[in-house]
Motif scaffolding. Structure first.
Motif, mmCIF file in Angstrom:
data_model
loop_
_atom_site.group_PDB
_atom_site.id
_atom_site.type_symbol
_atom_site.label_atom_id
_atom_site.label_comp_id
_atom_site.label_asym_id
_atom_site.label_seq_id
_atom_site.Cartn_x
_atom_site.Cartn_y
_atom_site.Cartn_z
ATOM 1 N N GLY A 47 0.817 -1.214 0.000
ATOM 2 C CA GLY A 47 0.000 0.000 0.000
ATOM 3 C C GLY A 47 0.844 1.254 0.000
ATOM 4 N N THR A 48 2.124 1.128 -0.376
ATOM 5 C CA THR A 48 3.012 2.294 -0.430
ATOM 6 C C THR A 48 2.418 3.380 -1.323
ATOM 7 N N TRP A 49 1.785 2.959 -2.414
ATOM 8 C CA TRP A 49 1.173 3.902 -3.363
ATOM 9 C C TRP A 49 -0.031 4.619 -2.747
ATOM 10 N N ALA A 50 -0.691 3.978 -1.765
ATOM 11 C CA ALA A 50 -1.905 4.558 -1.171
ATOM 12 C C ALA A 50 -1.584 5.458 0.018
ATOM 13 N N GLY A 51 -0.378 5.292 0.577
ATOM 14 C CA GLY A 51 -0.011 6.099 1.743
ATOM 15 C C GLY A 51 -0.412 5.460 3.054
ATOM 16 N N HIS A 52 -1.015 4.278 2.999
ATOM 17 C CA HIS A 52 -1.250 3.490 4.211
ATOM 18 C C HIS A 52 -1.454 2.038 3.805
ATOM 19 N N PRO A 53 -1.368 1.113 4.759
ATOM 20 C CA PRO A 53 -1.401 -0.303 4.364
ATOM 21 C C PRO A 53 -2.681 -0.683 3.611
ATOM 22 N N LEU A 54 -2.506 -1.544 2.610
ATOM 23 C CA LEU A 54 -3.633 -1.990 1.785
ATOM 24 C C LEU A 54 -4.464 -3.051 2.512
ATOM 25 N N HIS A 55 -3.796 -3.858 3.344
ATOM 26 C CA HIS A 55 -4.467 -5.008 3.963
ATOM 27 C C HIS A 55 -5.744 -4.636 4.732
ATOM 28 N N PRO A 56 -5.706 -3.645 5.641
ATOM 29 C CA PRO A 56 -6.943 -3.350 6.377
ATOM 30 C C PRO A 56 -8.059 -2.823 5.482
ATOM 31 N N ALA A 57 -7.692 -2.120 4.409
ATOM 32 C CA ALA A 57 -8.730 -1.619 3.495
ATOM 33 C C ALA A 57 -9.413 -2.790 2.790
ATOM 34 N N LEU A 58 -8.614 -3.770 2.333
ATOM 35 C CA LEU A 58 -9.201 -4.934 1.666
ATOM 36 C C LEU A 58 -9.995 -5.793 2.652
ATOM 37 N N ALA A 59 -9.499 -5.864 3.899
ATOM 38 C CA ALA A 59 -10.180 -6.690 4.905
ATOM 39 C C ALA A 59 -11.603 -6.192 5.148
ATOM 40 N N GLN A 60 -11.816 -4.892 4.973
ATOM 41 C CA GLN A 60 -13.178 -4.366 5.148
ATOM 42 C C GLN A 60 -14.145 -5.001 4.166
ATOM 43 N N LEU A 61 -13.655 -5.212 2.934
ATOM 44 C CA LEU A 61 -14.513 -5.813 1.909
ATOM 45 C C LEU A 61 -14.867 -7.247 2.299
ATOM 46 N N THR A 62 -13.842 -8.002 2.713
ATOM 47 C CA THR A 62 -14.062 -9.408 3.069
ATOM 48 C C THR A 62 -14.998 -9.520 4.278
ATOM 49 N N VAL A 63 -14.637 -8.831 5.347
ATOM 50 C CA VAL A 63 -15.429 -8.930 6.581
ATOM 51 C C VAL A 63 -16.822 -8.344 6.366
ATOM 52 N N ALA A 97 -10.994 -12.440 -0.115
ATOM 53 C CA ALA A 97 -10.060 -12.915 0.925
ATOM 54 C C ALA A 97 -8.674 -13.197 0.343
ATOM 55 N N VAL A 98 -8.626 -13.529 -0.949
ATOM 56 C CA VAL A 98 -7.325 -13.877 -1.548
ATOM 57 C C VAL A 98 -6.401 -12.650 -1.602
ATOM 58 N N PRO A 99 -6.812 -11.521 -2.236
ATOM 59 C CA PRO A 99 -5.927 -10.346 -2.186
ATOM 60 C C PRO A 99 -5.751 -9.782 -0.774
ATOM 61 N N THR A 100 -6.780 -9.914 0.065
ATOM 62 C CA THR A 100 -6.642 -9.441 1.452
ATOM 63 C C THR A 100 -5.516 -10.195 2.149
ATOM 64 N N ALA A 101 -5.510 -11.519 1.979
ATOM 65 C CA ALA A 101 -4.473 -12.342 2.614
ATOM 66 C C ALA A 101 -3.098 -12.040 2.018
ATOM 67 N N ALA A 102 -3.047 -11.841 0.694
ATOM 68 C CA ALA A 102 -1.747 -11.568 0.052
ATOM 69 C C ALA A 102 -1.139 -10.283 0.611
ATOM 70 N N VAL A 268 8.124 8.294 0.533
ATOM 71 C CA VAL A 268 8.478 6.869 0.478
ATOM 72 C C VAL A 268 8.729 6.490 -0.977
ATOM 73 N N GLN A 269 9.926 6.034 -1.258
ATOM 74 C CA GLN A 269 10.252 5.589 -2.617
ATOM 75 C C GLN A 269 10.241 4.070 -2.716
ATOM 76 N N ARG A 270 10.282 3.405 -1.547
ATOM 77 C CA ARG A 270 10.177 1.941 -1.526
ATOM 78 C C ARG A 270 9.688 1.532 -0.141
ATOM 79 N N GLY A 271 8.737 0.570 -0.106
ATOM 80 C CA GLY A 271 8.198 0.093 1.162
ATOM 81 C C GLY A 271 9.135 -0.908 1.814
ATOM 82 N N PRO A 272 8.723 -1.478 2.932
ATOM 83 C CA PRO A 272 7.359 -1.598 3.446
ATOM 84 C C PRO A 272 6.746 -0.342 4.068
ATOM 85 N N ALA A 273 7.512 0.701 4.337
ATOM 86 C CA ALA A 273 6.899 1.905 4.910
ATOM 87 C C ALA A 273 5.812 2.416 3.969
ATOM 88 N N THR A 274 4.771 2.975 4.552
ATOM 89 C CA THR A 274 3.746 3.619 3.735
ATOM 90 C C THR A 274 3.623 5.099 4.088
#
Ligand code: FES
Length: 299
Positions: A47-63, A97-102, A268-274
């Motif tokens: 989620g470096t491109w978004a400015g915050h982690p992608l995982h919690p945003a995707l988890a909202q869709l799954t949950v 759940a697949v992209p959320t887990a990834a 941020v030019q490279r993650g994992p930092a967002t």
């Protein structure tokens, strides 16, 4: 008497001390790091491109999809086409759940060891929930909606436990959060001396301090750039990092997990930092380097 709380009662923190889990953590981490080797893939999933982690945003869709299905199942079991609607919601949750887990796995692979132990339990429980929802989906597609509903109730309960542990990992153990937000609230915004210009080695990061806040200063010929020293990802010491060119930009690279921050603006030019690294306005008066800030990325 102080308040008790559910997370402490359940002993979630103790999961971080279970070194026995390392027998699973280590090989899984190696597989994840190998699979997510291309920097573009890794940074996209962080989620470096978004400015915050992608995982919690995707988890909202799954949950959200699974909870929506549970509400429909509870309130309108088998009525007015609700079976088709809840089947669609269960399928949406399973697919997302697949992209959320990834995204979660890529973040997890760059955490501290104790955080990874808790994260492993979070992931294992969520795999259990995904398995139950997949079975529920199969049952519903075969027309066995009552069985599908019952399996899904078990899935939503298990997924709730997984989500609670994931939230604990973020909010108590500070995984995925910006580790530098506090500096905007502890500095007074005035000018501060951080040392003489001629004491700074050209091209070599050096640590400076304003009160309790550590800074990293980098002199390049006549120019000095100053950022907060602790990496926004997990507080790695940037003054121990190397200089490198990333995306055509001169960056300080964190020695802990390789995040790269542009020296001149902290981006941020490279993650994992967002989250960008807070930077400072710099001036040199009478041979003394002074800084004012920190400045947010948008300023
Ligand atoms: S602490 Fe993880 S990249 Fe800096």
């Amino acid at each position: 008497m102080g308040w008790r709380n559910l997370a402490d009662d359940l002993g979630v923190d103790r999961l971080g001390e279970l070194t026995q889990l390392d027998r699973i953590v280590d090989p899984v981490r190696a597989v994840v790091q190998r699979a997510a080797k291309p920097p573009a893939v890794k940074d996209f999933l962080h989620g470096t491109w978004a400015g915050h982690p992608l995982h919690p945003a995707l988890a909202q869709l799954t949950v959200g999809a699974w909870v929506g299905a549970a509400v429909l199942d509870l309130l309108r079991p088998g009525r007015d086409g609700s079976a088709a609607a809840s089947t669609a919601l269960v399928a949406t949750g399973v697919a997302s759940a697949v992209p959320t887990a990834a995204a979660g796995l890529v973040d997890w692979a760059e955490l501290h060891e104790d955080q990874q132990r808790i994260g492993l339990v979070h992931a294992a429980i969520n795999v259990g929930a995904l398995t139950l929802y997949s079975a529920s989906l199969v049952a519903r597609l075969r027309g066995r909606h009552q069985v599908g509903r019952q399996i899904a109730y078990a899935g939503v309960a298990l997924g709730g436990v997984g989500a609670m542990i994931g939230g604990h990992l973020s909010f108590r153990w500070a995984a995925g959060v910006n580790h530098n937000e506090h500096v905007f609230h502890v500095l007074d915004g005035g000018w501060h001396d951080i040392g003489r210009f001629d004491e700074l080695d050209d091209g070599k990061p050096s640590r400076r301090e304003i009160g309790e806040v550590a800074l990293v200063a980098l002199r390049r010929r006549d120019r000095v750039d100053v950022l907060v020293d602790r990496c926004s990802h997990l507080s790695g010491p940037l003054h121990e990092g190397a200089l490198s060119t990333v995306n055509g930009v001169t960056c300080l690279v964190c020695p802990w997990h390789d995040s790269a921050f542009a020296v001149d603006d902290g981006s941020v030019q490279r993650g994992p930092a967002t989250a960008p690294q807070p930077r400072f306005e710099v001036r040199v008066l009478g041979g003394v380097v002074q800084v004012r800030g920190p400045l947010r990325a948008s300023s």
